[in-house]
Design a protein around this motif. Sequence first.
Motif, mmCIF file in Angstrom:
data_model
loop_
_atom_site.group_PDB
_atom_site.id
_atom_site.type_symbol
_atom_site.label_atom_id
_atom_site.label_comp_id
_atom_site.label_asym_id
_atom_site.label_seq_id
_atom_site.Cartn_x
_atom_site.Cartn_y
_atom_site.Cartn_z
ATOM 1 N N LEU A 1 -1.608 6.611 12.589
ATOM 2 C CA LEU A 1 -0.781 6.654 13.793
ATOM 3 C C LEU A 1 0.604 7.220 13.484
ATOM 4 N N ALA A 2 1.207 6.740 12.401
ATOM 5 C CA ALA A 2 2.548 7.192 12.051
ATOM 6 C C ALA A 2 2.566 8.676 11.722
ATOM 7 N N LYS A 3 1.531 9.133 11.042
ATOM 8 C CA LYS A 3 1.517 10.526 10.589
ATOM 9 C C LYS A 3 1.110 11.497 11.685
ATOM 10 N N HIS A 4 0.059 11.165 12.420
ATOM 11 C CA HIS A 4 -0.515 12.134 13.354
ATOM 12 C C HIS A 4 -0.118 11.910 14.804
ATOM 13 N N ARG A 5 0.341 10.724 15.160
ATOM 14 C CA ARG A 5 0.778 10.475 16.528
ATOM 15 C C ARG A 5 2.309 10.529 16.633
ATOM 16 N N LEU A 6 2.983 9.863 15.700
ATOM 17 C CA LEU A 6 4.440 9.878 15.720
ATOM 18 C C LEU A 6 5.021 11.043 14.922
ATOM 19 N N HIS A 7 4.206 11.632 14.049
ATOM 20 C CA HIS A 7 4.681 12.710 13.160
ATOM 21 C C HIS A 7 5.876 12.227 12.335
ATOM 22 N N ASP A 8 5.793 10.974 11.903
ATOM 23 C CA ASP A 8 6.842 10.349 11.104
ATOM 24 C C ASP A 8 6.274 10.143 9.700
ATOM 25 N N GLU A 9 6.404 11.158 8.861
ATOM 26 C CA GLU A 9 5.806 11.086 7.528
ATOM 27 C C GLU A 9 6.475 10.050 6.628
ATOM 28 N N PRO A 10 7.806 9.857 6.686
ATOM 29 C CA PRO A 10 8.386 8.771 5.883
ATOM 30 C C PRO A 10 7.827 7.397 6.243
ATOM 31 N N LEU A 11 7.611 7.137 7.529
ATOM 32 C CA LEU A 11 7.012 5.866 7.932
ATOM 33 C C LEU A 11 5.579 5.774 7.425
ATOM 34 N N ALA A 12 4.818 6.860 7.551
ATOM 35 C CA ALA A 12 3.441 6.866 7.050
ATOM 36 C C ALA A 12 3.419 6.602 5.544
ATOM 37 N N LEU A 13 4.360 7.190 4.815
ATOM 38 C CA LEU A 13 4.415 6.982 3.367
ATOM 39 C C LEU A 13 4.741 5.529 3.036
ATOM 40 N N ASP A 14 5.671 4.925 3.774
ATOM 41 C CA ASP A 14 6.024 3.521 3.538
ATOM 42 C C ASP A 14 4.818 2.617 3.757
ATOM 43 N N LEU A 15 4.068 2.855 4.828
ATOM 44 C CA LEU A 15 2.893 2.040 5.113
ATOM 45 C C LEU A 15 1.818 2.252 4.050
ATOM 46 N N ALA A 16 1.612 3.501 3.634
ATOM 47 C CA ALA A 16 0.602 3.796 2.629
ATOM 48 C C ALA A 16 0.968 3.163 1.280
ATOM 49 N N ARG A 17 2.248 3.125 0.962
ATOM 50 C CA ARG A 17 2.670 2.480 -0.290
ATOM 51 C C ARG A 17 2.423 0.978 -0.249
ATOM 52 N N ARG A 18 2.508 0.383 0.932
ATOM 53 C CA ARG A 18 2.190 -1.043 1.054
ATOM 54 C C ARG A 18 0.716 -1.294 0.759
ATOM 55 N N LEU A 19 -0.137 -0.385 1.186
ATOM 56 C CA LEU A 19 -1.555 -0.507 0.847
ATOM 57 C C LEU A 19 -1.758 -0.392 -0.659
ATOM 58 N N ALA A 20 -1.093 0.582 -1.272
ATOM 59 C CA ALA A 20 -1.250 0.794 -2.711
ATOM 60 C C ALA A 20 -0.736 -0.395 -3.516
ATOM 61 N N ALA A 21 0.264 -1.101 -2.977
ATOM 62 C CA ALA A 21 0.878 -2.217 -3.691
ATOM 63 C C ALA A 21 0.158 -3.540 -3.471
ATOM 64 N N ALA A 22 -0.920 -3.537 -2.688
ATOM 65 C CA ALA A 22 -1.663 -4.783 -2.459
ATOM 66 C C ALA A 22 -2.201 -5.312 -3.789
ATOM 67 N N PRO A 23 -2.266 -6.620 -3.960
ATOM 68 C CA PRO A 23 -2.738 -7.186 -5.233
ATOM 69 C C PRO A 23 -4.141 -6.688 -5.583
ATOM 70 N N PRO A 24 -4.441 -6.578 -6.871
ATOM 71 C CA PRO A 24 -5.779 -6.117 -7.278
ATOM 72 C C PRO A 24 -6.902 -6.987 -6.726
ATOM 73 N N SER A 25 -6.592 -8.251 -6.416
ATOM 74 C CA SER A 25 -7.620 -9.137 -5.877
ATOM 75 C C SER A 25 -8.059 -8.741 -4.474
ATOM 76 N N VAL A 26 -7.245 -7.930 -3.797
ATOM 77 C CA VAL A 26 -7.591 -7.464 -2.452
ATOM 78 C C VAL A 26 -8.594 -6.321 -2.587
ATOM 79 N N GLU A 27 -9.794 -6.557 -2.114
ATOM 80 C CA GLU A 27 -10.838 -5.536 -2.218
ATOM 81 C C GLU A 27 -10.702 -4.553 -1.062
ATOM 82 N N MET A 28 -10.423 -3.313 -1.419
ATOM 83 C CA MET A 28 -10.376 -2.239 -0.439
ATOM 84 C C MET A 28 -10.831 -0.964 -1.130
ATOM 85 N N PRO A 29 -11.371 -0.017 -0.391
ATOM 86 C CA PRO A 29 -11.829 1.218 -1.022
ATOM 87 C C PRO A 29 -10.655 1.968 -1.653
ATOM 88 N N SER A 30 -10.959 2.729 -2.684
ATOM 89 C CA SER A 30 -9.896 3.410 -3.417
ATOM 90 C C SER A 30 -9.152 4.414 -2.540
#
Length: 252
Positions: free
Chosen positions: A155-184
């Motif tokens: 939504l942030a990237k393709h609807r709002l065209h706000d790439e810094p916001l999209a990057l912040d949200l994506a970094r939160r996904l990357a920083a999730a604890p290893p115990s959180v199972e999510m696809p790579s």
Amino acid sequence: MRRRDERALAAVPRAVLALLALALAAQVGWGLDRAAPRVTVDALPSPPSTAALEVLSFGEPRLGARLLMLWLQAFDYQPGVSLRFAALDYGRLEAWLARLLALDPRFQYPLLAAARIYGEVGDAPRQRRMIDFIRRAFAADPARRWPWLAHAVYLAKHRLHDEPLALDLARRLAAAPPSVEMPSWARQMHIFVLEDMGELEAARVLLGGLLDSGEIADSHERWFLSRRLHDLEQRLAESQSAAAATGRGDSE
């Protein structure tokens, strides 16, 4: 053939005919003079407290959350009018969605509605509100709610065209604890957002580090990411060559 007990129109007294004509004219005039029926639009009310909703659910919070979600989603259809989602009070809407999550923390539909229904309106402040709601909900339960934060990146990237916001949200996904199972791919979204932002060097370093870490065990995924890394390095080399050529041209 006229029946014997029927009377001719000429036999009806003129006073009666006049009264009938006046009554018909009055009926027509009254109908034309009537104002069109007014359609009133009810505003979305503020939600009760979580404790009150638990009482109203009669000890069945899961069922209560689902019934209230059905009511909330149908609120835009009122007698005689269909509201646009953008006409809803998004402050109260967000409060309702939060109450439903509090009533049943495992319930996914409030987040689906925030991401796929209420977050798709063509109104940036309302979209940002839904994205922020999803971000806060993810922080409370990343293991169950990561798909909605991944959609918020979209939504942030393709609807709002706000790439810094999209990057912040994506970094939160990357920083999730290893115990959180999510696809790579979900953990790697920040790399591709960086690439789209033109941050090729940062994307190359992160992608190279990911491949060197040994975290990617699937051979097909390693092949795909290796090809992506190769393309990044090629684009980076071309960019550096173009910059060098421009520098030589300026010096001449």
